[in-house]
Design a protein around this motif. Structure first.
Motif, PDB file in Angstrom:
ATOM      1  N   GLY A 125       0.816  -1.210   0.000  1.00 52.04           N
ATOM      2  CA  GLY A 125       0.000   0.000   0.000  1.00 52.04           C
ATOM      3  C   GLY A 125       0.845   1.253   0.000  1.00 52.04           C
ATOM      4  O   GLY A 125       0.615   2.182  -0.787  1.00 52.04           O
ATOM      5  N   PHE A 126       1.843   1.303   0.869  1.00 51.55           N
ATOM      6  CA  PHE A 126       2.719   2.473   0.926  1.00 51.55           C
ATOM      7  C   PHE A 126       3.588   2.583  -0.328  1.00 51.55           C
ATOM      8  O   PHE A 126       3.861   3.692  -0.795  1.00 51.55           O
ATOM      9  CB  PHE A 126       3.576   2.466   2.190  1.00 51.55           C
ATOM     10  N   ASP A 127       4.043   1.444  -0.871  1.00 47.16           N
ATOM     11  CA  ASP A 127       4.825   1.492  -2.113  1.00 47.16           C
ATOM     12  C   ASP A 127       4.018   2.159  -3.222  1.00 47.16           C
ATOM     13  O   ASP A 127       4.505   3.047  -3.921  1.00 47.16           O
ATOM     14  CB  ASP A 127       5.224   0.084  -2.566  1.00 47.16           C
ATOM     15  N   THR A 128       2.781   1.710  -3.378  1.00 46.58           N
ATOM     16  CA  THR A 128       1.921   2.245  -4.437  1.00 46.58           C
ATOM     17  C   THR A 128       1.556   3.692  -4.154  1.00 46.58           C
ATOM     18  O   THR A 128       1.583   4.545  -5.054  1.00 46.58           O
ATOM     19  CB  THR A 128       0.663   1.375  -4.602  1.00 46.58           C
ATOM     20  N   LEU A 129       1.227   4.005  -2.920  1.00 49.74           N
ATOM     21  CA  LEU A 129       0.869   5.375  -2.566  1.00 49.74           C
ATOM     22  C   LEU A 129       2.040   6.328  -2.784  1.00 49.74           C
ATOM     23  O   LEU A 129       1.854   7.435  -3.319  1.00 49.74           O
ATOM     24  CB  LEU A 129       0.385   5.438  -1.115  1.00 49.74           C
ATOM     25  N   LEU A 130       3.242   5.924  -2.419  1.00 48.15           N
ATOM     26  CA  LEU A 130       4.425   6.762  -2.650  1.00 48.15           C
ATOM     27  C   LEU A 130       4.594   7.024  -4.146  1.00 48.15           C
ATOM     28  O   LEU A 130       4.850   8.152  -4.570  1.00 48.15           O
ATOM     29  CB  LEU A 130       5.672   6.098  -2.063  1.00 48.15           C
ATOM     30  N   ALA A 131       4.419   5.993  -4.949  1.00 46.01           N
ATOM     31  CA  ALA A 131       4.551   6.154  -6.406  1.00 46.01           C
ATOM     32  C   ALA A 131       3.478   7.090  -6.957  1.00 46.01           C
ATOM     33  O   ALA A 131       3.768   7.987  -7.759  1.00 46.01           O
ATOM     34  CB  ALA A 131       4.472   4.786  -7.090  1.00 46.01           C
ATOM     35  N   VAL A 132       2.241   6.896  -6.524  1.00 50.66           N
ATOM     36  CA  VAL A 132       1.126   7.706  -7.032  1.00 50.66           C
ATOM     37  C   VAL A 132       1.287   9.173  -6.620  1.00 50.66           C
ATOM     38  O   VAL A 132       1.103  10.084  -7.438  1.00 50.66           O
ATOM     39  CB  VAL A 132      -0.225   7.126  -6.562  1.00 50.66           C
ATOM     40  N   LEU A 133       1.635   9.417  -5.361  1.00 51.49           N
ATOM     41  CA  LEU A 133       1.816  10.802  -4.908  1.00 51.49           C
ATOM     42  C   LEU A 133       2.989  11.471  -5.614  1.00 51.49           C
ATOM     43  O   LEU A 133       2.921  12.653  -5.960  1.00 51.49           O
ATOM     44  CB  LEU A 133       2.016  10.852  -3.388  1.00 51.49           C
ATOM     45  N   TRP A 148       9.709   4.887 -12.257  1.00 47.83           N
ATOM     46  CA  TRP A 148       9.332   4.003 -11.157  1.00 47.83           C
ATOM     47  C   TRP A 148       7.930   4.293 -10.622  1.00 47.83           C
ATOM     48  O   TRP A 148       7.357   3.468  -9.923  1.00 47.83           O
ATOM     49  CB  TRP A 148      10.353   4.046 -10.022  1.00 47.83           C
ATOM     50  N   THR A 149       7.358   5.448 -10.961  1.00 49.92           N
ATOM     51  CA  THR A 149       6.022   5.787 -10.465  1.00 49.92           C
ATOM     52  C   THR A 149       4.917   5.206 -11.332  1.00 49.92           C
ATOM     53  O   THR A 149       3.742   5.297 -10.968  1.00 49.92           O
ATOM     54  CB  THR A 149       5.830   7.310 -10.365  1.00 49.92           C
ATOM     55  N   LYS A 150       5.264   4.622 -12.445  1.00 47.56           N
ATOM     56  CA  LYS A 150       4.270   4.042 -13.350  1.00 47.56           C
ATOM     57  C   LYS A 150       3.939   2.632 -12.853  1.00 47.56           C
ATOM     58  O   LYS A 150       4.518   1.656 -13.302  1.00 47.56           O
ATOM     59  CB  LYS A 150       4.790   4.053 -14.781  1.00 47.56           C
ATOM     60  N   VAL A 151       3.041   2.566 -11.893  1.00 46.85           N
ATOM     61  CA  VAL A 151       2.707   1.305 -11.238  1.00 46.85           C
ATOM     62  C   VAL A 151       1.252   0.949 -11.493  1.00 46.85           C
ATOM     63  O   VAL A 151       0.426   1.804 -11.792  1.00 46.85           O
ATOM     64  CB  VAL A 151       2.953   1.386  -9.710  1.00 46.85           C
ATOM     65  N   GLU A 152       0.975  -0.321 -11.365  1.00 44.37           N
ATOM     66  CA  GLU A 152      -0.405  -0.809 -11.420  1.00 44.37           C
ATOM     67  C   GLU A 152      -1.066  -0.499 -10.078  1.00 44.37           C
ATOM     68  O   GLU A 152      -0.400  -0.445  -9.048  1.00 44.37           O
ATOM     69  CB  GLU A 152      -0.413  -2.331 -11.642  1.00 44.37           C
ATOM     70  N   GLN A 173     -14.689  10.390   0.222  1.00 43.45           N
ATOM     71  CA  GLN A 173     -13.774  11.533   0.308  1.00 43.45           C
ATOM     72  C   GLN A 173     -12.402  11.267  -0.315  1.00 43.45           C
ATOM     73  O   GLN A 173     -11.507  12.098  -0.222  1.00 43.45           O
ATOM     74  CB  GLN A 173     -13.617  11.953   1.769  1.00 43.45           C
ATOM     75  N   THR A 174     -12.249  10.126  -0.961  1.00 42.24           N
ATOM     76  CA  THR A 174     -10.974   9.787  -1.603  1.00 42.24           C
ATOM     77  C   THR A 174     -10.910  10.410  -2.988  1.00 42.24           C
ATOM     78  O   THR A 174     -11.846  10.281  -3.780  1.00 42.24           O
ATOM     79  CB  THR A 174     -10.829   8.255  -1.725  1.00 42.24           C
ATOM     80  N   PRO A 175      -9.796  11.089  -3.305  1.00 41.54           N
ATOM     81  CA  PRO A 175      -9.643  11.644  -4.658  1.00 41.54           C
ATOM     82  C   PRO A 175      -9.589  10.528  -5.709  1.00 41.54           C
ATOM     83  O   PRO A 175      -9.113   9.416  -5.433  1.00 41.54           O
ATOM     84  CB  PRO A 175      -8.310  12.379  -4.603  1.00 41.54           C
ATOM     85  N   ASP A 176     -10.071  10.841  -6.902  1.00 44.50           N
ATOM     86  CA  ASP A 176     -10.112   9.847  -7.981  1.00 44.50           C
ATOM     87  C   ASP A 176      -8.747   9.242  -8.287  1.00 44.50           C
ATOM     88  O   ASP A 176      -8.637   8.045  -8.550  1.00 44.50           O
ATOM     89  CB  ASP A 176     -10.693  10.467  -9.258  1.00 44.50           C
ATOM     90  N   TYR A 177      -7.689  10.057  -8.273  1.00 41.65           N
ATOM     91  CA  TYR A 177      -6.369   9.530  -8.639  1.00 41.65           C
ATOM     92  C   TYR A 177      -5.901   8.453  -7.668  1.00 41.65           C
ATOM     93  O   TYR A 177      -5.147   7.557  -8.049  1.00 41.65           O
ATOM     94  CB  TYR A 177      -5.333  10.655  -8.795  1.00 41.65           C
ATOM     95  N   LEU A 178      -6.363   8.504  -6.411  1.00 40.12           N
ATOM     96  CA  LEU A 178      -6.037   7.442  -5.462  1.00 40.12           C
ATOM     97  C   LEU A 178      -6.963   6.244  -5.631  1.00 40.12           C
ATOM     98  O   LEU A 178      -6.519   5.102  -5.610  1.00 40.12           O
ATOM     99  CB  LEU A 178      -6.117   7.955  -4.021  1.00 40.12           C
ATOM    100  N   ALA A 179      -8.237   6.532  -5.825  1.00 44.89           N
ATOM    101  CA  ALA A 179      -9.201   5.445  -6.023  1.00 44.89           C
ATOM    102  C   ALA A 179      -8.827   4.622  -7.255  1.00 44.89           C
ATOM    103  O   ALA A 179      -8.980   3.394  -7.254  1.00 44.89           O
ATOM    104  CB  ALA A 179     -10.608   6.008  -6.160  1.00 44.89           C
ATOM    105  N   ASP A 180      -8.295   5.283  -8.285  1.00 44.29           N
ATOM    106  CA  ASP A 180      -7.856   4.573  -9.489  1.00 44.29           C
ATOM    107  C   ASP A 180      -6.745   3.564  -9.180  1.00 44.29           C
ATOM    108  O   ASP A 180      -6.582   2.578  -9.899  1.00 44.29           O
ATOM    109  CB  ASP A 180      -7.375   5.556 -10.560  1.00 44.29           C
ATOM    110  N   ALA A 181      -5.978   3.824  -8.116  1.00 43.67           N
ATOM    111  CA  ALA A 181      -4.907   2.909  -7.707  1.00 43.67           C
ATOM    112  C   ALA A 181      -5.389   1.927  -6.641  1.00 43.67           C
ATOM    113  O   ALA A 181      -4.599   1.163  -6.098  1.00 43.67           O
ATOM    114  CB  ALA A 181      -3.714   3.703  -7.185  1.00 43.67           C
TER     115      ALA A 181
END
Length: 193
Positions: A125-133, A148-152, A173-181
């Motif tokens: 979760g943190f790996d993906t969140l770090l990449a997305v942010l 490296w941020t181009k993750v599934e 209340q979750t932004p779409d860019y996070l929900a997409d991940a």
């Protein structure tokens, strides 16, 4: 070894020293293996010009970030992995993200320190969140996102426990860019002073 190959190996060795990382960590940061990087440093294999330039640029940026006392992607992942509890991991994530914003605002090339691929935080979760942010911050600054941020997205939804919001409120209340991940965190939990 010819003079050009010798110059390449010397500059790669200098980049490694400037980065402040071990050979294995610097290789990971550059998106290659330690053994492959070793063959570049010895001159047995010639790196592409792109790799060679990237190594120098990222090494200089890592050095600058450390001189500024600013967290890099590598520092942030390490801090999350070593966090004593979940709250501290979140603080480290957001502090790293805020440091990235500072580097992106400098426009002096030091943001390349965040192009360096970090090792795992130890939690998907943190790996993906770090990449997305990280990708989001680069995009907001009008820059290309690091490779490296181009993750599934996560296979299963990650909805971290919240002290006062119910599950449905978190989702809403979750932004779409996070929900997409497949990550569900209220937008206000990502705001820092």
């Amino acid at each position: 070894m010819d003079k050009d190959s010798q110059a390449v190996t010397e500059l790669l060795n200098r980049a490694l020293a400037e980065s402040g990382l071990s050979q294995a960590a610097f290789a990971t940061a550059l998106g290659t293996s330690a053994s492959r990087f070793s063959t570049y440093r010895s001159g047995r294999t010639k790196p592409t010009a792109q790799f060679f330039l990237r190594a120098g640029r990222i090494a200089r940026a890592l050095q600058a970030a450390h001189e500024y006392r600013i967290m890099t992607s590598i520092d942030t992942a390490t801090a999350i992995r070593e966090a004593r509890d979940e709250d501290w991991a979140w603080r480290m994530l957001l502090q790293g993200r805020d440091h990235l914003r500072l580097l992106l605002g400098r426009r002096d090339g030091s943001e390349a320190a965040w192009e360096a691929a970090p090792t795992t935080t130890g939690r998907a979760g943190f790996d993906t969140l770090l990449a997305v942010l990280t990708a989001r911050e680069f995009q907001a600054a009008g820059e290309d996102s690091p490779q490296w941020t181009k993750v599934e997205g996560l296979a299963d939804p990650w909805v971290p426990a919240h002290p006062f919001l119910e599950y449905d409120e978190i989702i809403e209340q979750t932004p779409d860019y996070l929900a997409d991940a497949n990550i569900f965190v209220p937008a206000r939990d990502l705001v820092t002073a």
